[in-house]
Design a protein around this motif. Structure first.
Motif, short mmCIF file in Angstrom:
data_model
loop_
_atom_site.label_atom_id
_atom_site.label_comp_id
_atom_site.label_asym_id
_atom_site.label_seq_id
_atom_site.Cartn_x
_atom_site.Cartn_y
_atom_site.Cartn_z
N PHE A 120 0.90 -1.36 -0.17
CA PHE A 120 -0.04 0.12 -0.06
C PHE A 120 0.97 1.17 -0.04
O PHE A 120 0.63 2.27 -0.67
CB PHE A 120 -0.88 -0.07 1.15
CG PHE A 120 -1.97 0.71 0.93
CD1 PHE A 120 -3.07 0.71 0.03
CD2 PHE A 120 -2.63 1.43 2.16
CE1 PHE A 120 -3.93 1.56 -0.26
CE2 PHE A 120 -3.74 2.21 2.14
CZ PHE A 120 -4.56 2.26 0.86
N HIS A 121 1.99 1.25 0.89
CA HIS A 121 2.98 2.19 0.91
C HIS A 121 3.60 2.54 -0.62
O HIS A 121 3.81 3.82 -1.09
CB HIS A 121 4.07 2.13 1.90
CG HIS A 121 4.96 3.16 2.25
ND1 HIS A 121 4.62 4.35 2.29
CD2 HIS A 121 6.32 3.08 2.05
CE1 HIS A 121 5.56 5.27 2.53
NE2 HIS A 121 6.62 4.35 2.29
N ALA A 122 3.93 1.40 -1.18
CA ALA A 122 4.87 1.62 -2.36
C ALA A 122 3.73 2.11 -3.60
O ALA A 122 4.33 2.98 -4.27
CB ALA A 122 5.32 0.26 -2.65
N TRP A 123 2.65 1.54 -3.42
CA TRP A 123 1.45 2.24 -4.16
C TRP A 123 1.26 3.74 -4.29
O TRP A 123 1.18 4.57 -5.10
CB TRP A 123 0.06 1.32 -4.07
CG TRP A 123 -1.02 1.92 -5.01
CD1 TRP A 123 -0.78 1.74 -6.52
CD2 TRP A 123 -2.10 2.48 -4.66
NE1 TRP A 123 -2.19 2.15 -7.02
CE2 TRP A 123 -2.81 2.57 -5.83
CE3 TRP A 123 -2.67 2.58 -3.45
CZ2 TRP A 123 -4.48 3.01 -5.85
CZ3 TRP A 123 -3.98 3.10 -3.63
CH2 TRP A 123 -4.72 3.16 -4.59
N HIS A 124 1.26 4.03 -2.92
CA HIS A 124 1.18 5.50 -2.70
C HIS A 124 2.26 6.38 -3.21
O HIS A 124 1.96 7.54 -3.75
CB HIS A 124 0.69 5.88 -1.34
CG HIS A 124 -0.65 5.87 -0.67
ND1 HIS A 124 -1.06 4.57 0.04
CD2 HIS A 124 -1.74 6.33 -0.91
CE1 HIS A 124 -2.45 4.67 0.37
NE2 HIS A 124 -2.86 5.75 -0.45
N LEU A 125 3.30 5.70 -3.04
CA LEU A 125 4.61 6.63 -3.41
C LEU A 125 4.73 6.61 -4.98
O LEU A 125 4.88 7.63 -5.52
CB LEU A 125 5.92 5.71 -2.97
CG LEU A 125 6.28 5.80 -1.56
CD1 LEU A 125 7.52 4.96 -1.34
CD2 LEU A 125 6.43 7.35 -0.95
N ALA A 126 4.16 5.65 -5.61
CA ALA A 126 3.89 5.74 -7.17
C ALA A 126 2.94 6.74 -7.27
O ALA A 126 3.11 7.51 -8.43
CB ALA A 126 3.54 4.48 -7.63
N LEU A 127 1.82 7.18 -6.80
CA LEU A 127 1.06 8.21 -7.05
C LEU A 127 1.37 9.40 -6.80
O LEU A 127 1.45 10.37 -7.70
CB LEU A 127 -0.39 7.78 -6.14
CG LEU A 127 -1.26 6.56 -6.33
CD1 LEU A 127 -2.48 6.55 -5.63
CD2 LEU A 127 -1.58 6.25 -7.89
N LEU A 128 2.21 9.51 -5.84
CA LEU A 128 3.09 10.81 -5.57
C LEU A 128 3.99 11.08 -6.55
O LEU A 128 4.11 12.20 -7.06
CB LEU A 128 3.84 10.69 -4.19
CG LEU A 128 2.74 10.81 -2.93
CD1 LEU A 128 3.46 10.47 -1.69
CD2 LEU A 128 1.98 11.88 -2.97
N ARG A 129 4.37 10.16 -7.41
CA ARG A 129 5.65 10.52 -8.43
C ARG A 129 4.89 10.65 -9.69
O ARG A 129 5.34 11.08 -10.44
CB ARG A 129 6.52 9.39 -8.39
CG ARG A 129 7.39 9.10 -7.17
CD ARG A 129 8.62 7.94 -7.63
NE ARG A 129 8.06 6.81 -7.89
CZ ARG A 129 8.05 5.86 -6.48
NH1 ARG A 129 8.80 6.08 -5.60
NH2 ARG A 129 7.45 4.67 -6.95
#
Length: 220
Positions: free
Chosen positions: A80-89
């Motif tokens: 979930f954290h990795a997915w959120h980071l992808a959205l922020l990028r």
């Protein structure tokens, strides 16, 4: 005249006198019980050991289950954290929809994923995520108070996936902003148990909220 004692009275007496077997230790070896494990007759001490071992084994199984659940939850949290980071990028705009779906496939191992949005801004009218959606599909999405998680019942939304014929279980997540449903996120798997009706939907609710927040910028 001697009163007849029933088993309940004997049990109550022993409960009221916990030191009975300390004072009559010889009885521990004399009392014989039938073991449900071996079918043989064992002493009270041996039967007590069997009961303790059974409780210990049950605790071990419970502990293993808790550890497994904790490990699974940690994996989900990390993904979930990795997915959120992808959205922020993400560069935002139309790219946000693509990055969001690709992130679900990459970080959660979802076999197929897609989404549809309606009432989008004019500059996104020709984007794949703005493809036509029937009024029935919109009404269905608006009716979902919690994510749908279960077998594919020939939903229209599943037909938006690349290979809908292969989908046996699905997740349908309504995308909501300002109290209005503006889209539907669709996950699909060929595994009938991947998305099961007995699964807890708390995580899916949070995923839908994150997706809704990220995609709300694409609305008209």
């Amino acid at each position: 005249m001697t009163a007849t004692l029933d088993s309940a009275a004997v049990a109550q007496y022993l409960a009221d006198h916990p030191r009975f077997f300390e004072e009559h230790a010889g009885l521990l070896g004399d009392v014989r019980l039938s073991s449900p494990l071996t079918g043989k007759t064992v002493s009270l001490q041996e039967r007590q050991m069997e009961v303790m071992r059974a409780k210990y084994n049950a605790l071990e199984l419970r502990m293993a289950e808790l550890v497994r659940t904790a490990t699974d939850n940690t994996t989900i949290l990390n993904n979930f954290h990795a997915w959120h980071l992808a959205l922020l990028r993400s560069q935002g705009g139309a790219a946000m929809a693509r990055d969001l779906v690709d992130g679900l496939v990459a970080h959660f191992g979802v076999p197929q994923a897609t989404l549809r949005l309606w009432n989008v801004a004019a500059e996104h009218a020709d984007a794949p995520f703005a493809a036509g959606v029937t009024e029935d599909a919109r009404l269905f999405a608006a009716s979902l108070r919690v994510p749908y998680c279960g077998p594919n019942k020939d939903f229209e939304a599943v037909r938006w996936l690349d290979d809908p014929a292969a989908v046996r279980s699905t997740v349908l997540l309504p995308l909501v902003a300002d109290g209005k449903t503006f889209g539907l996120l669709v996950l699909g798997s060929p595994d009938t148990e991947r998305f099961s009706p007995v699964m807890a939907t708390d995580f899916l609710v949070q995923l839908g909220q994150s997706a809704s927040t990220a995609l709300a910028q694409l609305r008209a």
